[in-house]
Design an enzyme around this catalytic site. Structure first.
Site, PDB file in Angstrom:
ATOM      1  N   HIS A 182       0.847  -1.198   0.000  1.00 30.86           N
ATOM      2  CA  HIS A 182       0.000   0.000   0.000  1.00 30.86           C
ATOM      3  C   HIS A 182       0.885   1.252   0.000  1.00 30.86           C
ATOM      4  O   HIS A 182       2.052   1.210   0.395  1.00 30.86           O
ATOM      5  CB  HIS A 182      -0.896  -0.044   1.253  1.00 30.86           C
ATOM      6  CG  HIS A 182      -1.720   1.161   1.460  1.00 30.86           C
ATOM      7  ND1 HIS A 182      -1.305   2.215   2.241  1.00 30.86           N
ATOM      8  CD2 HIS A 182      -2.937   1.505   0.977  1.00 30.86           C
ATOM      9  CE1 HIS A 182      -2.239   3.156   2.236  1.00 30.86           C
ATOM     10  NE2 HIS A 182      -3.232   2.742   1.477  1.00 30.86           N
ATOM     11  N   ASN A 184       1.329   3.688   1.847  1.00 31.00           N
ATOM     12  CA  ASN A 184       1.984   4.124   3.092  1.00 31.00           C
ATOM     13  C   ASN A 184       3.070   3.176   3.576  1.00 31.00           C
ATOM     14  O   ASN A 184       3.766   3.485   4.531  1.00 31.00           O
ATOM     15  CB  ASN A 184       0.940   4.253   4.214  1.00 31.00           C
ATOM     16  CG  ASN A 184       0.052   5.453   4.037  1.00 31.00           C
ATOM     17  OD1 ASN A 184       0.222   6.233   3.106  1.00 31.00           O
ATOM     18  ND2 ASN A 184      -0.911   5.609   4.922  1.00 31.00           N
ATOM     19  N   LYS A 185       3.196   2.022   2.956  1.00 29.04           N
ATOM     20  CA  LYS A 185       4.089   1.000   3.496  1.00 29.04           C
ATOM     21  C   LYS A 185       5.551   1.230   3.065  1.00 29.04           C
ATOM     22  O   LYS A 185       5.806   2.051   2.197  1.00 29.04           O
ATOM     23  CB  LYS A 185       3.593  -0.389   3.083  1.00 29.04           C
ATOM     24  CG  LYS A 185       2.137  -0.657   3.533  1.00 29.04           C
ATOM     25  CD  LYS A 185       1.982  -0.827   5.021  1.00 29.04           C
ATOM     26  CE  LYS A 185       0.606  -0.619   5.589  1.00 29.04           C
ATOM     27  NZ  LYS A 185      -0.480  -1.454   5.118  1.00 29.04           N
ATOM     28  N   ASN A 186       6.480   0.485   3.665  1.00 32.60           N
ATOM     29  CA  ASN A 186       7.912   0.723   3.406  1.00 32.60           C
ATOM     30  C   ASN A 186       8.297   0.485   1.944  1.00 32.60           C
ATOM     31  O   ASN A 186       9.265   1.055   1.457  1.00 32.60           O
ATOM     32  CB  ASN A 186       8.781  -0.173   4.295  1.00 32.60           C
ATOM     33  CG  ASN A 186       8.752   0.261   5.744  1.00 32.60           C
ATOM     34  OD1 ASN A 186       7.752   0.813   6.204  1.00 32.60           O
ATOM     35  ND2 ASN A 186       9.823   0.026   6.476  1.00 32.60           N
TER      36      ASN A 186
END
Ligand SMILES: *Cc1c(COP(=O)(O)O)cnc(C)c1O
Length: 374
Positions: A182, A184-186
């Site tokens: 997603h 927002n993920k790393n």
């Protein structure tokens, strides 16, 4: 980005990735194809441990189909930590099984083998550990418990691409592991996810489930061998993922350095509980503190508004699952989850993303000090 608004998260997409995406868009093949195959191979090589990787259009779909591939369904129980994003629980409901919530440790925000063992029942089929904020769950005792009781483990590693548990990358060992990509993920593919496992049977089933339950026939047509859904990743997304993967370790190192700077910058502020530091294996997906609003005679909304006025965005990750209406309706009680209850009420996610600077961290710390203690 000194005095501009500082969001709590911002994806890092380079110009070369944008150019790479343009190439894919011009190529004439934009959905699942060679970029997905390349990304899956590179992801499998990155996590190591001889695993195969399957791309998904989101981790929610991946988690759901992993449970389904294990033939978990009505009458079965799946253990889920009370402190996680709702998706971990929702997928259990989606397959008709019952999520059984367990409290987490206050410092790590993670479940542990003792808490899991306390809620095992004859109906328990699987455990879904969540590596909260990128801090690894201590997996050895959980894996041992699962072996002892014949349970399966589907790790929700949405926060944990690049996380290590005692030096081993999450995904390189264990049963079945799902990552989220997603925004927002790393590592992001805009929306996306992946499953890694060594279980050939699960893998084969997932390949079918991931695309309508379809198998190709030798005569060039196809059959549908069980009804399913459609959760495949697109080549456009996979192209982003390939670049993101190549630069993941550098971005995670940047996150780690910024997190360490937070520990220095936030020392001595009263009524803030800092997260567990972990060892070097923490991927620092988020830097979430707990703030004792009661002791400060304030509330989270006022604090977030005040920080917003200082140009600082924050997040809430997460309300505890037992605090949500779906769980309250099923009779979940706050007193069974004292740590997650406190985290759910007090947690505040501070800005952390690779393009931030140490002076951004100082700015957040200064604003917090000012807002909380004048
Ligand atoms: C983001 C997230 C998910 C869901 O991931 P998607 O790719 O958005 O479906 C699941 N669990 C946790 C803990 C997450 O943070």
């Amino acid at each position: 980005m000194s005095e501009d608004f500082l969001p709590f998260v911002r994806p890092a997409i380079g110009e070369d990735t944008i150019a790479g995406v343009a190439d894919v868009l011009r190529s004439g093949w934009i959905t699942t194809g060679p970029q997905v195959a390349g990304f899956e191979a590179e992801l499998a090589a990155y996590v190591g441990g001889g695993r195969a990787a399957l791309g998904y259009c989101h981790a929610t779909g991946a988690l759901e189909q992993c449970l389904r591939a294990l033939d978990i369904g009505p009458g079965d129980e799946v253990i889920v930590p009370d402190m996680t994003f709702a998706a971990t629980m929702n997928v259990v409901f989606q397959i008709g099984a019952t999520p059984v919530l367990v409290d987490v440790d206050f410092a790590t925000r993670n479940l542990d083998a003792a808490r899991v063992e306390a809620v095992l029942s004859p109906r328990t089929r699987a455990i879904m550990p969540v590596h909260y904020a990128g801090l690894a769950v201590d997996m050895d005792p959980i894996n041992a418990l699962a072996r002892k009781h014949g349970l399966r483990i589907v790790e929700d590693a949405a926060h944990a691409i690049g996380t290590r548990d005692k030096g081993r990358l999450i995904g390189s060992f264990g049963d079945i592991v799902c990552f989220s990509f997603h925004a927002n993920k790393n590592l992001t593919t805009i929306e996306g996810g992946a499953v890694v496992t060594t279980d050939a049977k699960v893998l084969e089933r997932l390949r079918v489930l991931r695309f309508h339950g379809q198998v190709k026939l030798p005569d060039g047509s196809y059959d549908i061998i069980e009804p399913s859904n459609k959760y495949n990743l697109s080549d456009v997304s996979a192209r982003i993922g390939r670049d993101q993967l190549a630069t993941l370790d550098a971005r995670n190192a940047k996150r780690r350095a910024l997190a360490m700077h937070y520990f220095d910058a936030l020392t001595g502020i009263e009524h803030i509980a800092l997260p567990a530091r972990g060892d070097g294996g923490h991927a620092w997906h988020m830097f979430a503190v707990c703030i004792d609003h009661e002791a400060l005679h304030t509330d989270r909304k006022s604090l977030r508004d005040a920080l917003q006025a200082h140009g600082i965005g924050t997040g809430v990750h997460y309300p505890a699952l037992h605090q949500l209406s779906v769980c309250k309706r099923l009779g979940a009680r706050a007193e069974d989850f004292p740590n997650a209850d406190r985290i759910g009420k007090q947690t505040l996610t501070l800005p952390l993303f690779p393009e931030m600077t140490e002076s951004d961290v100082d700015r957040v710390a200064h604003a917090l000090r000012t807002v909380l203690h004048g």
